[in-house]
Design a protein around this motif. Structure first.
Motif, PDB file in Angstrom:
ATOM      1  N   GLY A 124       0.791  -1.221   0.000  1.00 23.73           N
ATOM      2  CA  GLY A 124       0.000   0.000   0.000  1.00 23.73           C
ATOM      3  C   GLY A 124       0.824   1.272   0.000  1.00 23.73           C
ATOM      4  N   ALA A 125       2.128   1.148   0.178  1.00 23.20           N
ATOM      5  CA  ALA A 125       3.001   2.328   0.211  1.00 23.20           C
ATOM      6  C   ALA A 125       3.148   2.922  -1.181  1.00 23.20           C
ATOM      7  N   GLN A 126       3.433   4.220  -1.194  1.00 24.65           N
ATOM      8  CA  GLN A 126       3.763   4.920  -2.429  1.00 24.65           C
ATOM      9  C   GLN A 126       5.177   5.454  -2.265  1.00 24.65           C
ATOM     10  N   ALA A 127       6.057   5.078  -3.181  1.00 26.50           N
ATOM     11  CA  ALA A 127       7.450   5.523  -3.118  1.00 26.50           C
ATOM     12  C   ALA A 127       7.799   6.297  -4.377  1.00 26.50           C
ATOM     13  N   ASP A 128       8.533   7.374  -4.185  1.00 20.21           N
ATOM     14  CA  ASP A 128       9.066   8.156  -5.290  1.00 20.21           C
ATOM     15  C   ASP A 128      10.568   8.192  -5.075  1.00 20.21           C
ATOM     16  N   VAL A 129      11.317   7.497  -5.943  1.00 19.77           N
ATOM     17  CA  VAL A 129      12.759   7.340  -5.760  1.00 19.77           C
ATOM     18  C   VAL A 129      13.488   8.008  -6.915  1.00 19.77           C
ATOM     19  N   ASN A 130      14.538   8.747  -6.574  1.00 22.01           N
ATOM     20  CA  ASN A 130      15.372   9.410  -7.574  1.00 22.01           C
ATOM     21  C   ASN A 130      16.833   9.119  -7.281  1.00 22.01           C
ATOM     22  N   GLY A 131      17.634   9.126  -8.343  1.00 18.34           N
ATOM     23  CA  GLY A 131      19.081   8.933  -8.211  1.00 18.34           C
ATOM     24  C   GLY A 131      19.667   8.670  -9.579  1.00 18.34           C
ATOM     25  N   ASP A 132      20.638   9.466  -9.947  1.00 12.76           N
ATOM     26  CA  ASP A 132      21.190   9.372 -11.296  1.00 12.76           C
ATOM     27  C   ASP A 132      22.494   8.593 -11.406  1.00 12.76           C
ATOM     28  N   ASP A 133      23.207   8.398 -10.276  1.00 10.27           N
ATOM     29  CA  ASP A 133      24.527   7.776 -10.384  1.00 10.27           C
ATOM     30  C   ASP A 133      24.548   6.280 -10.097  1.00 10.27           C
ATOM     31  N   GLY A 134      23.390   5.716  -9.747  1.00  9.87           N
ATOM     32  CA  GLY A 134      23.305   4.282  -9.529  1.00  9.87           C
ATOM     33  C   GLY A 134      23.693   3.800  -8.140  1.00  9.87           C
ATOM     34  N   VAL A 135      24.161   4.693  -7.264  1.00  9.99           N
ATOM     35  CA  VAL A 135      24.526   4.293  -5.908  1.00  9.99           C
ATOM     36  C   VAL A 135      23.981   5.232  -4.833  1.00  9.99           C
ATOM     37  N   HIS A 136      23.680   6.472  -5.194  1.00 12.29           N
ATOM     38  CA  HIS A 136      23.135   7.458  -4.257  1.00 12.29           C
ATOM     39  C   HIS A 136      21.697   7.771  -4.667  1.00 12.29           C
ATOM     40  N   PHE A 137      20.773   7.606  -3.723  1.00  9.81           N
ATOM     41  CA  PHE A 137      19.364   7.784  -4.036  1.00  9.81           C
ATOM     42  C   PHE A 137      18.681   8.612  -2.959  1.00  9.81           C
ATOM     43  N   GLU A 138      17.550   9.186  -3.330  1.00  6.44           N
ATOM     44  CA  GLU A 138      16.678   9.827  -2.353  1.00  6.44           C
ATOM     45  C   GLU A 138      15.267   9.348  -2.636  1.00  6.44           C
ATOM     46  N   ALA A 139      14.505   9.197  -1.568  1.00  6.75           N
ATOM     47  CA  ALA A 139      13.155   8.659  -1.722  1.00  6.75           C
ATOM     48  C   ALA A 139      12.196   9.338  -0.764  1.00  6.75           C
ATOM     49  N   GLN A 140      10.992   9.547  -1.252  1.00  2.22           N
ATOM     50  CA  GLN A 140       9.876   9.923  -0.389  1.00  2.22           C
ATOM     51  C   GLN A 140       8.949   8.721  -0.364  1.00  2.22           C
ATOM     52  N   VAL A 141       8.655   8.265   0.829  1.00  2.00           N
ATOM     53  CA  VAL A 141       7.809   7.083   0.989  1.00  2.00           C
ATOM     54  C   VAL A 141       6.616   7.465   1.854  1.00  2.00           C
ATOM     55  N   ILE A 142       5.429   7.177   1.347  1.00  2.00           N
ATOM     56  CA  ILE A 142       4.186   7.432   2.071  1.00  2.00           C
ATOM     57  C   ILE A 142       3.566   6.073   2.381  1.00  2.00           C
ATOM     58  N   ALA A 143       3.367   5.808   3.686  1.00  2.00           N
ATOM     59  CA  ALA A 143       2.841   4.495   4.078  1.00  2.00           C
ATOM     60  C   ALA A 143       2.063   4.584   5.381  1.00  2.00           C
ATOM     61  N   THR A 144       0.974   3.856   5.442  1.00  2.00           N
ATOM     62  CA  THR A 144       0.184   3.799   6.675  1.00  2.00           C
ATOM     63  C   THR A 144       0.972   3.136   7.802  1.00  2.00           C
ATOM     64  N   GLN A 145       1.919   2.279   7.449  1.00  2.00           N
ATOM     65  CA  GLN A 145       2.725   1.572   8.452  1.00  2.00           C
ATOM     66  C   GLN A 145       3.568   2.522   9.304  1.00  2.00           C
ATOM     67  N   PHE A 146       3.736   3.773   8.877  1.00  2.00           N
ATOM     68  CA  PHE A 146       4.550   4.741   9.616  1.00  2.00           C
ATOM     69  C   PHE A 146       3.797   5.394  10.773  1.00  2.00           C
ATOM     70  N   ALA A 147       2.490   5.224  10.826  1.00  3.00           N
ATOM     71  CA  ALA A 147       1.679   5.881  11.858  1.00  3.00           C
ATOM     72  C   ALA A 147       2.182   5.513  13.253  1.00  3.00           C
ATOM     73  N   GLY A 148       2.381   6.539  14.076  1.00  2.00           N
ATOM     74  CA  GLY A 148       2.802   6.335  15.449  1.00  2.00           C
ATOM     75  C   GLY A 148       4.262   5.978  15.635  1.00  2.00           C
ATOM     76  N   LYS A 149       5.049   5.980  14.558  1.00  2.00           N
ATOM     77  CA  LYS A 149       6.462   5.612  14.649  1.00  2.00           C
ATOM     78  C   LYS A 149       7.358   6.838  14.513  1.00  2.00           C
ATOM     79  N   LEU A 150       8.464   6.822  15.237  1.00  6.03           N
ATOM     80  CA  LEU A 150       9.463   7.877  15.136  1.00  6.03           C
ATOM     81  C   LEU A 150      10.238   7.714  13.824  1.00  6.03           C
ATOM     82  N   PRO A 151      10.911   8.773  13.363  1.00  9.25           N
ATOM     83  CA  PRO A 151      11.631   8.699  12.079  1.00  9.25           C
ATOM     84  C   PRO A 151      12.593   7.513  11.964  1.00  9.25           C
ATOM     85  N   LEU A 152      13.347   7.203  13.000  1.00  9.53           N
ATOM     86  CA  LEU A 152      14.291   6.093  12.912  1.00  9.53           C
ATOM     87  C   LEU A 152      13.576   4.769  12.654  1.00  9.53           C
ATOM     88  N   ALA A 153      12.462   4.547  13.322  1.00  7.50           N
ATOM     89  CA  ALA A 153      11.693   3.313  13.113  1.00  7.50           C
ATOM     90  C   ALA A 153      11.119   3.267  11.702  1.00  7.50           C
TER      91      ALA A 153
END
Length: 79
Positions: free
Chosen positions: A16-45
Motif C-alpha cells: 500500500g506504500a507509495q514511493a518516489d525514488v530518484n538517483g542518477d549515479d546508480g549508488v546514491h538515491f533519495e526517496a519519499q515514501v508514504i505508508a500507513t505503516q509509519f503511523a505512530g512511529k518515530l523517524p528512525l523506526a
C-alpha cells in the motif's frame, strides 16, 4: 541499481506504500515514501522499515539513501 527497482522493492515490502525514488549515479538515491505503516512511529523506526525492504542492498549496491517518510495524513497536510 536503478531508482525503479528500489521503488518496486519498497512498494512490495510495504504493501500500500507509495514511493518516489530518484538517483542518477546508480549508488546514491533519495526517496519519499508514504505508508500507513509509519503511523505512530518515530523517524528512525520508519527508516528501518524502509531499509528492511531493501535487505543487503543497503550499504552495498545502494551506497546512500536519503529518506523522507510520511503517513498519508502527513502527506495530505503538505499539499
Amino acid at each position: 541499481m536503478d531508482a525503479a527497482t528500489i521503488q518496486a522493492m519498497i512498494e512490495n515490502g510495504l504493501p500500500g506504500a507509495q514511493a518516489d525514488v530518484n538517483g542518477d549515479d546508480g549508488v546514491h538515491f533519495e526517496a519519499q515514501v508514504i505508508a500507513t505503516q509509519f503511523a505512530g512511529k518515530l523517524p528512525l523506526a520508519r527508516h528501518r522499515l524502509v531499509y528492511a525492504t531493501l535487505g543487503d542492498l543497503m550499504g552495498g549496491a545502494i551506497h546512500a539513501l536519503a529518506l523522507k517518510t510520511l503517513t498519508p495524513e502527513e502527506a495530505a497536510a503538505r499539499r
